[in-house]
Design a protein around this motif. Sequence first.
Motif, PDB file in Angstrom:
ATOM      1  N   THR A   1       0.847  -1.186   0.000  1.00  0.00           N
ATOM      2  CA  THR A   1       0.000   0.000   0.000  1.00  0.00           C
ATOM      3  C   THR A   1       0.882   1.236   0.000  1.00  0.00           C
ATOM      4  N   GLY A   2       0.535   2.211  -0.803  1.00  0.00           N
ATOM      5  CA  GLY A   2       1.348   3.424  -0.868  1.00  0.00           C
ATOM      6  C   GLY A   2       0.603   4.518  -1.605  1.00  0.00           C
ATOM      7  N   LEU A   3       1.346   5.294  -2.374  1.00  0.00           N
ATOM      8  CA  LEU A   3       0.764   6.430  -3.085  1.00  0.00           C
ATOM      9  C   LEU A   3       0.677   6.107  -4.572  1.00  0.00           C
ATOM     10  N   LEU A   4      -0.393   6.578  -5.190  1.00  0.00           N
ATOM     11  CA  LEU A   4      -0.564   6.320  -6.620  1.00  0.00           C
ATOM     12  C   LEU A   4       0.160   7.394  -7.439  1.00  0.00           C
ATOM     13  N   VAL A   5       0.974   6.968  -8.381  1.00  0.00           N
ATOM     14  CA  VAL A   5       1.617   7.916  -9.306  1.00  0.00           C
ATOM     15  C   VAL A   5       1.430   7.439 -10.739  1.00  0.00           C
ATOM     16  N   LEU A   6       1.522   8.390 -11.661  1.00  0.00           N
ATOM     17  CA  LEU A   6       1.473   8.068 -13.087  1.00  0.00           C
ATOM     18  C   LEU A   6       2.853   8.397 -13.627  1.00  0.00           C
ATOM     19  N   THR A   7       3.459   7.442 -14.308  1.00  0.00           N
ATOM     20  CA  THR A   7       4.876   7.597 -14.618  1.00  0.00           C
ATOM     21  C   THR A   7       5.167   7.993 -16.059  1.00  0.00           C
ATOM     22  N   GLU A   8       4.147   8.079 -16.872  1.00  0.00           N
ATOM     23  CA  GLU A   8       4.336   8.560 -18.255  1.00  0.00           C
ATOM     24  C   GLU A   8       3.223   9.557 -18.562  1.00  0.00           C
ATOM     25  N   PRO A   9       3.507  10.563 -19.384  1.00  0.00           N
ATOM     26  CA  PRO A   9       2.427  11.480 -19.774  1.00  0.00           C
ATOM     27  C   PRO A   9       1.369  10.739 -20.604  1.00  0.00           C
ATOM     28  N   TRP A  10       0.161  11.267 -20.621  1.00  0.00           N
ATOM     29  CA  TRP A  10      -0.936  10.629 -21.351  1.00  0.00           C
ATOM     30  C   TRP A  10      -1.678  11.713 -22.142  1.00  0.00           C
TER      31      TRP A  10
END
Length: 646
Positions: free
Chosen positions: A458-467
Amino acid sequence: MSESTEGQVRRFPPPPDLAAQANVGPEIYEEASRDRLAFWARQAERLTWAQPWDEVLDWSNPPFAKWFVGGRLNVAYNCVDRHVEAGHGAQVAYHWEGEPGDTRTLTYGQLKDEVCKAANALLELGVQAGDRVAIYMPMIPETVVAMLACARIGAVHMVVFGGFSPDALASRITDADAQVVITADGGYRRGAPSALKPNVDEALTRTEGVRSVVVVRRTEQDVEMTEGRDVWWHDLVDRQSTAHTPEMFDAEHPLYIMYTSGTTAKPKGILHTSGGYLTQVAFSHWAVFDLKADTDVFWTAADVGWVTGHSYIVYGPLANRATSVIYEGTPETPHRGRWFEIIEKYGVTILYTAPTVIRTFMKWGEDIPAKFDLSSLRILGSVGEPINPEAWLWYYKHIGGERCPIVDTWWQTETGAHMITPLPGVTTLKPGSASRPLPGISAKVVDDEGNELPPGSTGLLVLTEPWPSMLRTIWGDDDRYVDTYWSRFGKTTYFAGDGAKIDEDGDFWLLGRVDDVMNVSGHRISTTEVESSLVAHPAVAEAAVVGASDPTTGQGIVAFCILRGNVEDSGEDLVQQLRQHVAKDIGPIARPRQILVVQELPKTRSGKIMRRLLRDVAENRELGDVTTLTDSSVMELISAKLPSSQ
Ligand code: WTA
């Protein structure tokens, strides 16, 4: 989701007949991961471009992205004209249902005429490409027409939810520097006309720069028209020509601004642009809802004043030539079966709504949907907050007849379109899990330092590439854009503000906000915004606001107020006054569920209010660690304030 529930998670594989005919199969994930940019370029080909792009993505100056660089298109042309040109002018774009029971049907051909007329009207008012137009409307067809008319001429629309107060409207108009407002006399809510125009009049006493107000007649309430500024829609629009040649705009031309709550009192103007946004809303609407343009009847039961309405009532469905339902009013008017009646009447095949509504239906009882024929439904969707497994199972059984996959779609105003979601013909569903990132999207769960966590954490949600449909900035505030989303873990990692768990299969479970943003009935409200409103009341010296879990609305707003020295605590009277004050100031959705008048607030030695403890109190839990408090007896005093029934 607790560990124990996850242990007994039931799994729901896709129905075989649906899977056999689904728009996308399992291979799409592999296809997208092989070459992400080529994948998005293929999706962009769903649209009609006047000029193709030279480069799919320019990410040379993160976090400022440019998608489909050099491409040119017109968003409204893509949503309307091209379908008419392809011979679908007679297809219904919208079945509109007014709350009092009046109805309107708008075909693609009629929609094109209406949009052209409205575009010509805006031009007559002097609106130019790039200008901002505020839209403050009920859920009527003209709202969609107004949005598309703006898009058609390259004006940037800024829709403000009709439930917002004059103050909220004024501050958004000022921030966006809008010169034209499109509104209505009112709309119908809970069986009665509810006025909008007076709010605009009041807002315009607090902001400058608006030169024209266009007013749609809907409820026939009396309205004041200011000479030289206000004009009736039917006087202005109806006499316009239905001929209008759409101008082609750059793929990065701004399309709209949508304000959303952040962790400070000032809402953020999220900016979306054209080509990438339309690409991703079109793709996701097609893939996630398995949209079949010729046969489906699609219904997003949300307000067009939120991003869900923008992406899945207007842009996604229209880009895909869907037939949609729009309903003006509330689910209980004139009776609690209204939604089910609408599903039966129009033969709705895909229903998209929020968990808070499902929980309300649960409360009302399963015998209500049971009275209606819901057999047309084939896919159900959920958005806005985590859907608890109990609500998921109820939705599945009592609305979906144990036949329809539920797509639990995680996304945000900022992401513009679905990001983490099942695909109905592919995914084995687990109630409560939003499943996996959409093909072409990269999401991870990380720890506080940004290290990727393995399955089971469990942790923090991140998005690692632009969309493609990502926000491009916060209107007028690039620094805040960088600080809010792209600074915690560096300039190429988007911090979503949500906690998440990734399970052993790699499925995501969203756990709610990790910042000071509350989620009430799927609407984002900042604790700071409500606190600022409370302290603006003459009786209040200090306020702390928390979101406490609520069985129906997800979270409920609980406020703790310290009164000014000279103010007497008149008990319930004062509490009602304060609740009313916030509702008037921000909007009814921000009205606190509970207000507790207290002597002191729990603070750390550095003066930070410890909301965590207040949340414990509000949720009637045993208090967490109080050792960092300046004075731990404060909490006993506060707890004593709670009604014993809590
Ligand atoms: C929450 C609405 C869990 C989340 C489209 C997010 C969700 C915020 C889900 C964005 C979901 C939205 N499961 N949580 N399926 N969908 N959220 O900007 O906290 O109004 O950050 O966009 O809602 O809310 P917004």
